[in-house]
Design a protein around this motif. Structure first.
Motif, PDB file in Angstrom:
ATOM      1  N   GLU A   1       0.922  -1.352   0.063  1.00  0.00           N
ATOM      2  CA  GLU A   1       0.021  -0.005  -0.073  1.00  0.00           C
ATOM      3  C   GLU A   1       0.986   1.080  -0.007  1.00  0.00           C
ATOM      4  OE1 GLU A   1      -0.861   0.520   4.986  1.00  0.00           O
ATOM      5  OE2 GLU A   1      -2.197  -0.385   3.483  1.00  0.00           O
ATOM      6  N   ARG A   2       2.204   1.052   0.150  1.00  0.00           N
ATOM      7  CA  ARG A   2       3.007   2.285   0.248  1.00  0.00           C
ATOM      8  C   ARG A   2       3.976   2.286  -0.816  1.00  0.00           C
ATOM      9  NH1 ARG A   2       5.368   3.508   6.209  1.00  0.00           N
ATOM     10  NH2 ARG A   2       3.372   4.114   7.408  1.00  0.00           N
ATOM     11  N   SER A   3       4.441   1.153  -0.975  1.00  0.00           N
ATOM     12  CA  SER A   3       5.372   1.134  -2.466  1.00  0.00           C
ATOM     13  C   SER A   3       5.913  -0.499  -2.446  1.00  0.00           C
ATOM     14  CB  SER A   3       6.686   2.006  -2.221  1.00  0.00           C
ATOM     15  OG  SER A   3       7.773   1.502  -1.242  1.00  0.00           O
ATOM     16  N   ASP A   4       6.676  -0.608  -3.676  1.00  0.00           N
ATOM     17  CA  ASP A   4       7.375  -1.941  -3.874  1.00  0.00           C
ATOM     18  C   ASP A   4       8.516  -2.060  -3.044  1.00  0.00           C
ATOM     19  OD1 ASP A   4       5.292  -2.972  -5.362  1.00  0.00           O
ATOM     20  OD2 ASP A   4       5.749  -2.164  -7.053  1.00  0.00           O
ATOM     21  N   GLU A   5       8.951  -0.843  -2.781  1.00  0.00           N
ATOM     22  CA  GLU A   5      10.542  -0.966  -2.095  1.00  0.00           C
ATOM     23  C   GLU A   5      10.664  -1.771  -0.710  1.00  0.00           C
ATOM     24  OE1 GLU A   5      12.997   2.161   0.626  1.00  0.00           O
ATOM     25  OE2 GLU A   5      11.737   3.073  -1.312  1.00  0.00           O
ATOM     26  N   MET A   6      11.730  -2.664  -0.660  1.00  0.00           N
ATOM     27  CA  MET A   6      11.685  -3.393   0.493  1.00  0.00           C
ATOM     28  C   MET A   6      12.058  -2.743   1.657  1.00  0.00           C
ATOM     29  SD  MET A   6      11.439  -6.574  -0.123  1.00  0.00           S
ATOM     30  CE  MET A   6      10.981  -7.392  -1.694  1.00  0.00           C
ATOM     31  N   ARG A   7      11.546  -2.992   2.667  1.00  0.00           N
ATOM     32  CA  ARG A   7      11.810  -2.267   3.964  1.00  0.00           C
ATOM     33  C   ARG A   7      12.274  -3.220   5.303  1.00  0.00           C
ATOM     34  NH1 ARG A   7       6.915   0.966   5.856  1.00  0.00           N
ATOM     35  NH2 ARG A   7       8.297   2.037   7.058  1.00  0.00           N
ATOM     36  N   THR A   8      12.921  -2.720   6.246  1.00  0.00           N
ATOM     37  CA  THR A   8      13.357  -3.633   7.310  1.00  0.00           C
ATOM     38  C   THR A   8      12.374  -3.075   8.603  1.00  0.00           C
ATOM     39  OG1 THR A   8      15.369  -2.209   7.788  1.00  0.00           O
ATOM     40  CG2 THR A   8      15.660  -4.241   6.654  1.00  0.00           C
ATOM     41  N   PHE A   9      12.056  -4.084   9.205  1.00  0.00           N
ATOM     42  CA  PHE A   9      11.152  -3.831  10.427  1.00  0.00           C
ATOM     43  C   PHE A   9      11.905  -4.616  11.368  1.00  0.00           C
ATOM     44  CE2 PHE A   9       8.283  -3.722   6.724  1.00  0.00           C
ATOM     45  CZ  PHE A   9       7.498  -2.617   7.275  1.00  0.00           C
ATOM     46  N   ARG A  10      12.087  -3.861  12.636  1.00  0.00           N
ATOM     47  CA  ARG A  10      12.574  -4.398  13.743  1.00  0.00           C
ATOM     48  C   ARG A  10      11.713  -5.542  14.616  1.00  0.00           C
ATOM     49  NH1 ARG A  10      15.205  -0.173  17.852  1.00  0.00           N
ATOM     50  NH2 ARG A  10      14.734  -1.566  19.224  1.00  0.00           N
ATOM     51  N   MET A  11      11.997  -6.898  14.507  1.00  0.00           N
ATOM     52  CA  MET A  11      11.281  -7.804  15.015  1.00  0.00           C
ATOM     53  C   MET A  11      10.841  -7.581  16.569  1.00  0.00           C
ATOM     54  SD  MET A  11      10.698 -10.342  12.938  1.00  0.00           S
ATOM     55  CE  MET A  11      10.137 -11.459  14.152  1.00  0.00           C
ATOM     56  N   ASP A  12      11.617  -6.723  17.348  1.00  0.00           N
ATOM     57  CA  ASP A  12      11.377  -6.679  18.844  1.00  0.00           C
ATOM     58  C   ASP A  12      10.244  -5.422  18.790  1.00  0.00           C
ATOM     59  OD1 ASP A  12      13.677  -4.919  17.774  1.00  0.00           O
ATOM     60  OD2 ASP A  12      13.353  -3.986  19.748  1.00  0.00           O
ATOM     61  N   ARG A  13       9.992  -4.519  17.669  1.00  0.00           N
ATOM     62  CA  ARG A  13       8.792  -3.845  17.602  1.00  0.00           C
ATOM     63  C   ARG A  13       7.785  -4.213  17.046  1.00  0.00           C
ATOM     64  NH1 ARG A  13      10.354   2.211  16.148  1.00  0.00           N
ATOM     65  NH2 ARG A  13       8.789   2.565  17.303  1.00  0.00           N
ATOM     66  N   ILE A  14       7.627  -5.412  16.483  1.00  0.00           N
ATOM     67  CA  ILE A  14       6.307  -5.966  16.033  1.00  0.00           C
ATOM     68  C   ILE A  14       5.695  -6.605  17.264  1.00  0.00           C
ATOM     69  CG2 ILE A  14       5.383  -7.836  14.565  1.00  0.00           C
ATOM     70  CD1 ILE A  14       7.882  -7.609  12.815  1.00  0.00           C
TER      71      ILE A  14
END
Length: 327
Positions: A198-211
């Protein structure tokens, strides 16, 4: 046949029996640390000693050897190393919050011990415990971020599909977002690599401890064409990526630190060049100045950032001259 060679032949027969497609000459060479010709002699011995050996040529035009209906399962070889490896892997998985992997490894460990006599099982467990008590790596000293097992399970389930993942990230009042997982990076701080359509096709990294919560959805998706997790991670020094910082990185280690720096792999695609004055130049392409700065700090004034200029300016006022030792 010498006793050691007999052991190697039995081990080869077991490998040929348990691997679904058999074992090739290259794999034998790598497994035993031998030459190509010695690997050929081992397959010749395998065919001479065992009647139920099949040699087939695969679609890759490589010849592979398989043992059919193996009777070797009745030969109980010593299992200490295998049980040690499973124990270490299980403890590591449990420490990472990967409880399903830990449980699967524990089941394998139990299966190996169950095949032994009670006496041999007790001896094996005692030997394994003695080794593990002496291995500091099992304790994993140093700080690390704790992960929520339910979140880790949901991410692994989504990767297996692959399925989209619904998650709440950052704070409990943040809106839920749906992402398409492409990778799970484990480390002292673990990250999910995903794109948010919904934002873009760009890969992003998400901190697992913040999920804070996650749910694998019954919605499949296609991985990004040409995406390689190995190539993606190679663009960063640590884990976090800032595309604007991606550039050639050049570090010069002083002569007194060159030998120590040469023992490090700072990046999987680095090059190192010894200089006439005894210093060492290390080059690689990556992003992530903050993680670079954290590491560079530990070298005090023994390292100089030649490039990029932004990183050089970022750390220049934080170089110490009073560190007593190198990393």
């Amino acid at each position: 046949m010498p006793f050691s060679k007999s052991q190697d032949l039995i081990r080869l027969a077991r490998l040929a029996a348990v691997r679904r497609t058999g074992i090739s000459l290259d794999e034998i060479r790598d497994e035993f640390g031998i030459s190509h010709r010695t690997a050929q002699r081992m397959t010749e011995a395998l065919e001479a000693v065992f009647d139920n050996v099949e040699a087939v040529t695969g679609t890759d035009r490589r010849r592979r050897w398989r043992v059919l209906d193996p009777v070797l399962e009745k030969l109980q070889l010593r299992q200490e190393t295998a049980v040690e490896a499973l124990d270490i892997a299980s403890r590591t998985a449990r420490g990472d919050g990967r409880l399903r992997h830990a449980a699967a490894l524990d089941d394998l460990r139990g299966g190996l011990l169950a095949r032994l006599t009670p006496k041999d099982a007790r001896r094996t467990e005692a030997d394994v415990e003695a080794v593990l008590l002496g291995m500091g790596s099992v304790a994993r000293p140093g700080p690390r971020v704790n992960l929520v097992p339910a979140v880790v399970d949901a991410v692994i389930e989504a990767l297996r599909g692959p399925f989209r993942l619904r998650m709440r990230y950052g704070t409990m009042d943040a809106p839920e977002r749906v992402v398409e997982p492409h990778g799970f990076l484990l480390g002292h701080r673990s990250y999910l690599v995903a794109r948010q359509p919904e934002r873009s096709d760009e890969m992003r990294t998400f901190r697992m401890d913040r999920i804070l919560s996650a749910q694998s959805l019954d919605e499949s998706f296609s991985f990004a064409p040409g995406f390689s997790l190995e190539d993606y991670t190679a663009k960063s020094f640590g884990v976090y990526q800032n595309p604007k910082q991606y550039d050639e990185v050049i570090w010069r280690f002083a002569p007194h630190a060159a030998a120590r720096a040469a023992e490090f792999s700072f990046h999987p695609r680095q090059t190192a060049e010894s200089q006439e004055d005894g210093s060492l130049i290390v080059r690689f392409h990556a992003a992530g100045w903050l993680e670079m700065a954290w590491h560079l700090y530990s070298w005090g004034d023994a390292v100089e950032v030649v490039a990029p200029a932004g990183l050089r300016n970022f750390i220049e006022n934080h170089r110490r001259t009073d560190f007593d030792s190198l990393p």
